[in-house]
Enzyme design. Structure first.
Site, PDB file in Angstrom:
ATOM      1  N   GLY A 169       0.740  -1.356  -0.076  1.00  0.00           N
ATOM      2  CA  GLY A 169      -0.024   0.039   0.153  1.00  0.00           C
ATOM      3  C   GLY A 169       0.881   1.252  -0.247  1.00  0.00           C
ATOM      4  O   GLY A 169       1.756   1.567  -0.705  1.00  0.00           O
ATOM      5  N   LYS A 192       0.826   2.550  -8.891  1.00  0.00           N
ATOM      6  CA  LYS A 192       1.897   3.689  -9.104  1.00  0.00           C
ATOM      7  C   LYS A 192       1.838   4.518  -8.190  1.00  0.00           C
ATOM      8  O   LYS A 192       2.627   5.259  -7.873  1.00  0.00           O
ATOM      9  CB  LYS A 192       1.795   3.872 -10.575  1.00  0.00           C
ATOM     10  CG  LYS A 192       2.357   2.861 -11.458  1.00  0.00           C
ATOM     11  CD  LYS A 192       1.962   3.328 -12.915  1.00  0.00           C
ATOM     12  CE  LYS A 192       2.686   2.130 -14.080  1.00  0.00           C
ATOM     13  NZ  LYS A 192       2.617   2.720 -15.362  1.00  0.00           N
ATOM     14  N   GLU A 193       0.388   4.985  -8.067  1.00  0.00           N
ATOM     15  CA  GLU A 193       0.161   6.032  -7.015  1.00  0.00           C
ATOM     16  C   GLU A 193       0.287   5.874  -5.590  1.00  0.00           C
ATOM     17  O   GLU A 193       1.005   6.748  -5.040  1.00  0.00           O
ATOM     18  CB  GLU A 193      -1.481   6.411  -6.930  1.00  0.00           C
ATOM     19  CG  GLU A 193      -1.991   7.052  -8.358  1.00  0.00           C
ATOM     20  CD  GLU A 193      -1.230   8.429  -8.710  1.00  0.00           C
ATOM     21  OE1 GLU A 193      -1.479   9.410  -7.504  1.00  0.00           O
ATOM     22  OE2 GLU A 193      -0.711   8.434  -9.670  1.00  0.00           O
ATOM     23  N   GLN A 194       0.112   4.564  -5.282  1.00  0.00           N
ATOM     24  CA  GLN A 194       0.646   4.149  -3.924  1.00  0.00           C
ATOM     25  C   GLN A 194       1.917   4.290  -3.801  1.00  0.00           C
ATOM     26  O   GLN A 194       2.629   4.674  -2.696  1.00  0.00           O
ATOM     27  CB  GLN A 194       0.289   2.456  -3.469  1.00  0.00           C
ATOM     28  CG  GLN A 194      -1.456   2.571  -3.069  1.00  0.00           C
ATOM     29  CD  GLN A 194      -1.758   1.055  -2.940  1.00  0.00           C
ATOM     30  OE1 GLN A 194      -1.199   0.153  -3.162  1.00  0.00           O
ATOM     31  NE2 GLN A 194      -2.917   1.050  -2.020  1.00  0.00           N
ATOM     32  N   CYS A 358     -19.824  -2.634   3.406  1.00  0.00           N
ATOM     33  CA  CYS A 358     -19.086  -3.507   4.023  1.00  0.00           C
ATOM     34  C   CYS A 358     -18.963  -3.630   5.476  1.00  0.00           C
ATOM     35  O   CYS A 358     -18.893  -4.515   5.966  1.00  0.00           O
ATOM     36  CB  CYS A 358     -17.639  -3.189   3.533  1.00  0.00           C
ATOM     37  SG  CYS A 358     -17.417  -3.803   1.752  1.00  0.00           S
TER      38      CYS A 358
END
Length: 394
Positions: A169, A192-194, A358
């Site tokens: 993450g 890629k953003e993480q 959830c």
């Protein structure tokens, strides 16, 4: 005008108000807490067979509006669905083979959404997994730090240990293990953003000599037993039933003899992995986690054991995850105006239903969360674990 509502709806007694496109409205019980605003006439028929996937999809697509506290919306819509559909058995979904491209695209769809969006409702360390509430009233931030510590304690992490963080993450656990336990950490992700934000935070905390985060598929992990410990948090849900054996083999090959492997992830209620919740699982597959597949506890433990790893501890954190998701949902609901500036309206609708839904699913026991600790025994069968769990709680 009451005839405009089908008889099946008229006979219900729920805290629900139905508003029609022509301005008419009908209360299905006293003191309505939730309102369904039907924008299109053809949806009235759908309300007589209110599969949660179809209701959620209509909301996401803007064909109906759901008004009221989002937690109450989920609860009342489930009661509506249960009253009219009962507990119909879900059909076992078709399973698919997961290749690297498919998995990378699914991960990008979910995790490359917007770092700023996730920061609105996650804790400061951006731990996007079940927290660990030592006390029910602990803050989300404290519970996530306690989760990191709980995992490190179970792994009996020591200064100098080489830790593999699978599905790292934004790197919160990797940084915690390096900072608080003195471990050297190699973390992998497909987002890629993480990775971008995770590396930035590693640098800001002065941990670049201890934490290395990379884009890497679990199938490409080194198989030379170089790691002392392995932790995988909230990742194996993306592996797929067909690849569980391969996933476990890769973890086995990555860890040394005597080393420990911790798998922390969501598990299915039914042994065959079929979904529950009258369409809730289909909604998540379509809009939230494409190609996600939840194995039962027995399935993942069997896969772990078949590799030669030995399961030594299992803990359910189902209610911890319900509380975690309630925090996330509440945080997002309190930031809707800011969230609307970061993601498209359709995306925001998906996430509002997903987080609250959830939380409800974990509360009801439709799904579970298990931490499974395994050891790779030495050739003669011995390992280095303590004889009791007492060290975990000192």
């Amino acid at each position: 005008m009451l005839a405009q509502l089908p008889p099946a709806l008229q006979s219900l007694h729920l805290p629900l108000r139905v508003k029609l496109w022509d301005g008419n409205q009908f209360d299905l019980g006293p003191s309505p807490q939730v309102t369904i605003l039907v924008k299109e006439p053809q949806l009235i028929t759908q309300l007589t067979h209110p599969n949660l996937d179809e209701l959620g999809s209509a909301f996401v697509e803007g064909k109906l509006e759901l008004e009221g506290d989002i937690g109450e919306v989920i609860r009342v819509c489930d009661e509506l669905s249960e009253a009219l559909l009962k507990d119909e058995d879900e059909v076992l979904p078709a399973r698919m083979a997961h290749d690297k491209r498919t998995d990378a695209e699914a991960i990008s769809y979910h995790y490359d959404l917007s770092n700023d969006f996730y920061q609105l409702w996650l804790d400061p360390d951006m731990a996007y997994s079940c927290a660990y509430f030592k006390e029910p009233d602990n803050t989300l931030a404290q519970a996530q730090q306690d989760k990191f510590d709980h995992l490190c304690r179970k792994l009996r992490l020591q200064a100098g240990d080489y830790l593999l963080d699978v599905g790292c993450g934004w790197g919160g656990l990797s940084r915690f293990a390096a900072r608080e336990y003195g471990a050297k950490v190699f973390g992998i992700t497909l987002s890629k953003e993480q990775l971008k934000l995770g590396r930035q935070r590693v640098k800001e905390e002065g941990l670049a000599d201890k934490v290395d985060l990379q884009i890497l598929d679990y199938r490409d992990l080194p198989q030379d037993g170089r790691f002392d410990k392995v932790v995988s948090v909230g990742m194996f849900e993306h592996v797929g039933h067909a690849n569980l054996a391969l996933y476990c083999q890769r973890l086995f090959g990555a860890v040394r003899e005597g080393g420990l492997v911790m798998n922390h992830g969501i598990t299915a209620k039914h042994v065959d992995g079929r979904p529950v919740g009258r369409g809730a699982g289909e909604f998540i597959d379509r809009y939230v986690f494409p190609h996600g597949e939840l194995p039962h506890l027995s399935m993942i433990t069997a896969s772990i054991c078949e590799t030669g790893l030995e399961v030594v501890d299992v803990e359910s954190l189902r209610l911890h995850y319900a509380k975690t998701l309630n925090h996330w949902s509440e945080n997002l609901e309190n930031q809707l105006h800011r969230a609307a500036a970061l993601v498209p309206e359709k995306t925001l609708r998906i996430w509002r239903l997903y987080l609250a839904g959830c939380a409800y699913a974990f509360t009801k026991g439709w799904i579970n969360l298990h931490q499974i600790l395994a050891v790779k025994p030495h050739a003669d069968g011995h390992h280095e674990l303590p004889w009791t769990r007492e060290d975990l709680y000192r």
